[in-house]
Design a protein around this motif. Structure first.
Motif, PDB file in Angstrom:
ATOM      1  N   SER A 211      17.676  52.080   9.491  1.00 44.75           N
ATOM      2  CA  SER A 211      16.615  51.270  10.093  1.00 44.75           C
ATOM      3  C   SER A 211      16.158  50.195   9.116  1.00 44.75           C
ATOM      4  CB  SER A 211      15.420  52.145  10.495  1.00 44.75           C
ATOM      5  OG  SER A 211      14.838  52.744   9.350  1.00 44.75           O
ATOM      6  N   PHE A 212      15.475  49.203   9.638  1.00 47.29           N
ATOM      7  CA  PHE A 212      14.836  48.187   8.801  1.00 47.29           C
ATOM      8  C   PHE A 212      13.575  47.704   9.502  1.00 47.29           C
ATOM      9  CE2 PHE A 212      18.178  46.104  11.278  1.00 47.29           C
ATOM     10  CZ  PHE A 212      17.532  45.014  11.848  1.00 47.29           C
ATOM     11  N   GLU A 239       6.163  35.421   2.265  1.00 43.23           N
ATOM     12  CA  GLU A 239       6.603  35.536   0.875  1.00 43.23           C
ATOM     13  C   GLU A 239       7.217  36.895   0.570  1.00 43.23           C
ATOM     14  OE1 GLU A 239       4.033  32.999  -2.038  1.00 43.23           O
ATOM     15  OE2 GLU A 239       2.654  34.085  -0.759  1.00 43.23           O
ATOM     16  N   ARG A 240       6.843  37.938   1.307  1.00 38.02           N
ATOM     17  CA  ARG A 240       7.285  39.298   1.015  1.00 38.02           C
ATOM     18  C   ARG A 240       8.552  39.699   1.772  1.00 38.02           C
ATOM     19  NH1 ARG A 240       5.388  39.971  -3.620  1.00 38.02           N
ATOM     20  NH2 ARG A 240       3.140  40.039  -3.793  1.00 38.02           N
ATOM     21  N   ASN A 241       9.039  38.862   2.668  1.00 39.42           N
ATOM     22  CA  ASN A 241      10.196  39.245   3.480  1.00 39.42           C
ATOM     23  C   ASN A 241      11.494  38.949   2.746  1.00 39.42           C
ATOM     24  OD1 ASN A 241       8.406  37.818   6.265  1.00 39.42           O
ATOM     25  ND2 ASN A 241       8.266  39.867   5.453  1.00 39.42           N
ATOM     26  N   ALA A 242      12.451  39.863   2.854  1.00 28.67           N
ATOM     27  CA  ALA A 242      13.742  39.672   2.191  1.00 28.67           C
ATOM     28  C   ALA A 242      14.616  38.666   2.930  1.00 28.67           C
ATOM     29  CB  ALA A 242      14.465  41.017   2.085  1.00 28.67           C
ATOM     30  N   LEU A 243      14.435  38.575   4.250  1.00 24.44           N
ATOM     31  CA  LEU A 243      15.270  37.721   5.098  1.00 24.44           C
ATOM     32  C   LEU A 243      14.378  37.033   6.120  1.00 24.44           C
ATOM     33  CD1 LEU A 243      18.080  36.890   6.323  1.00 24.44           C
ATOM     34  CD2 LEU A 243      17.991  39.013   7.628  1.00 24.44           C
ATOM     35  N   LEU A 327      21.737  40.906  11.049  1.00 21.99           N
ATOM     36  CA  LEU A 327      20.594  41.137  10.165  1.00 21.99           C
ATOM     37  C   LEU A 327      20.922  42.220   9.160  1.00 21.99           C
ATOM     38  CD1 LEU A 327      17.614  40.988  12.719  1.00 21.99           C
ATOM     39  CD2 LEU A 327      18.202  39.277  11.006  1.00 21.99           C
ATOM     40  N   TRP A 328      21.540  43.315   9.630  1.00 25.12           N
ATOM     41  CA  TRP A 328      21.880  44.407   8.722  1.00 25.12           C
ATOM     42  C   TRP A 328      22.871  43.942   7.655  1.00 25.12           C
ATOM     43  CZ3 TRP A 328      19.810  48.892   7.597  1.00 25.12           C
ATOM     44  CH2 TRP A 328      20.542  49.800   6.826  1.00 25.12           C
ATOM     45  N   LYS A 329      23.841  43.151   8.080  1.00 29.57           N
ATOM     46  CA  LYS A 329      24.833  42.642   7.139  1.00 29.57           C
ATOM     47  C   LYS A 329      24.184  41.772   6.069  1.00 29.57           C
ATOM     48  CE  LYS A 329      28.971  39.702   6.968  1.00 29.57           C
ATOM     49  NZ  LYS A 329      29.854  38.820   7.752  1.00 29.57           N
ATOM     50  N   LEU A 330      23.300  40.846   6.487  1.00 31.43           N
ATOM     51  CA  LEU A 330      22.644  39.958   5.522  1.00 31.43           C
ATOM     52  C   LEU A 330      21.716  40.726   4.582  1.00 31.43           C
ATOM     53  CD1 LEU A 330      21.805  36.955   7.884  1.00 31.43           C
ATOM     54  CD2 LEU A 330      23.431  36.943   5.994  1.00 31.43           C
ATOM     55  N   LEU A 331      21.039  41.748   5.105  1.00 31.42           N
ATOM     56  CA  LEU A 331      20.114  42.525   4.279  1.00 31.42           C
ATOM     57  C   LEU A 331      20.848  43.335   3.207  1.00 31.42           C
ATOM     58  CD1 LEU A 331      17.598  43.886   6.955  1.00 31.42           C
ATOM     59  CD2 LEU A 331      17.070  42.312   5.082  1.00 31.42           C
ATOM     60  N   ASN A 332      22.102  43.673   3.482  1.00 34.45           N
ATOM     61  CA  ASN A 332      22.825  44.539   2.555  1.00 34.45           C
ATOM     62  C   ASN A 332      23.911  43.831   1.763  1.00 34.45           C
ATOM     63  OD1 ASN A 332      21.927  47.536   3.078  1.00 34.45           O
ATOM     64  ND2 ASN A 332      21.953  46.519   5.055  1.00 34.45           N
ATOM     65  N   GLU A 333      23.986  42.525   1.855  1.00 28.48           N
ATOM     66  CA  GLU A 333      24.948  41.777   1.051  1.00 28.48           C
ATOM     67  C   GLU A 333      24.475  41.709  -0.390  1.00 28.48           C
ATOM     68  OE1 GLU A 333      25.539  37.988   2.799  1.00 28.48           O
ATOM     69  OE2 GLU A 333      27.151  38.655   4.108  1.00 28.48           O
TER      70      GLU A 333
END
Length: 333
Positions: A211-212, A239-243, A327-333
């Protein structure tokens, strides 16, 4: 959590405890007529401490109580007994809370880890008892130190939402509808601008129990970086978001231009935001037929080279599975 219970900006007043007074006691027992000084030290005043708590998502606890007082240190006693320290006051805040001094405007620290503790107001030191002051020339000092006063401060607590993905778009772009489609969140949805006035958080369930967290940030308008439309209150959460997931509706007059305006507001507010990974989602794509979709696809490839994008519809579910995959792919690259 209802919108009214999401509190992300509060001002509080606090005082630490004052130190206890040292004792000026002189030892007197049945067979000890002149035992000398034996007064103990006063106890330390209580601190005011800010502590991070990962189970909190809002500053709601400070909505109705904004004044805090730590306990005072107890006075010293005889036989060099040290007084008890004053009771500390611990203020638990969600992760992502920034603490500022409202009088000086200085940012004191940020709370980013669970259990992280910072002392914002130190308790006053206890006074020393009279036995510290005895000497060969002053064998019976009849005085002791008073305790030091505590600190008094006015603080600003400002929450910056911690989420994996932040939704960025103009008012009424369909951000809340997308959040409701991807998660179990129940944001307020209506056909008018600025329906969302507070960030909404939702957990996106992905494959294999993964999950994210996604955050629906209130709509950005042109000029938000200068404070228009409560712009600073909205932009700080990004500012706090990773993506960053940019949402532009398919019925926009110029999708590429709208994307550049949103990007420009982020650049003016904080250029470091442009270092974050970005994805463009063209929402309300159920309004397009196959021919219009092909035309828009070709247009976006020319006007936004290198920008990844998808066509989605929160109502029909078009492209939502591909969106979660991307989204999952970008978050875990």
């Amino acid at each position: 959590m209802t919108e009214g219970n999401f509190v992300d900006y509060v001002k509080i007043h606090l005082r630490s405890g004052k130190g206890g007074q040292g004792s000026a006691h002189l030892r007197r027992e049945k067979y000890v007529a002149k035992g000398g000084p034996d007064g103990g030290d006063g106890g330390r005043g209580g601190h005011v401490i800010v502590r991070g708590n990962k189970d909190l998502w809002t500053l709601l606890g400070f909505k109705f109580k904004r004044h805090f007082q730590a306990g005072h240190g107890e006075h010293g006693g005889r036989q060099r007994s040290t007084g008890a320290d004053g009771e500390d006051v611990v203020l638990e805040v969600p992760l992502g809370t920034v603490v500022k001094d409202t009088d000086s405007g200085e940012q004191l620290f940020e709370i980013t880890e669970d259990g992280q503790e910072e002392i914002v107001a130190e308790g006053g030191k206890g006074g020393r008892g009279n036995w510290h002051f005895k000497s060969s020339t002053n064998q019976t000092p009849r005085y002791a130190q008073p305790g030091l006063p505590g600190e008094e401060k006015n603080l600003l607590l400002e929450l910056k939402v911690l989420a994996d993905v932040g939704l960025v778009g103009f008012p009424n772009a369909g951000k809340s509808t997308l959040l409701a489609a991807l998660t179990s969140a129940k944001p307020k949805i209506a056909d008018y601008e600025f329906t969302t006035l507070k960030p909404n958080l939702g957990i996106v369930k992905y494959r294999d129990f993964k999950s994210f967290v996604i955050a629906d940030i209130p709509g950005i308008i042109e000029g938000a970086s200068e404070g228009k439309g409560l712009g600073h209150y909205f932009l700080r959460h990004i500012e706090r978001n990773a993506l960053l997931l940019f949402l532009v509706p398919a019925d926009s007059q110029d999708i590429a231009s709208d994307y550049q305006v949103l990007l420009g507001e982020l650049r003016k507010y904080n250029p470091e935001l442009l270092d974050k990974r970005r994805l463009l989602a063209v929402s309300k794509s159920d309004l397009l037929d196959a021919e219009l979709t092909r035309e828009l696809d070709a247009e976006l490839q020319n006007s936004l080279p290198g920008v990844p994008y998808l066509f989605i519809s929160s109502v029909s579910g078009q492209g939502l599975t591909q969106l979660k995959d991307q989204l999952w792919k970008l978050l875990n690259e």
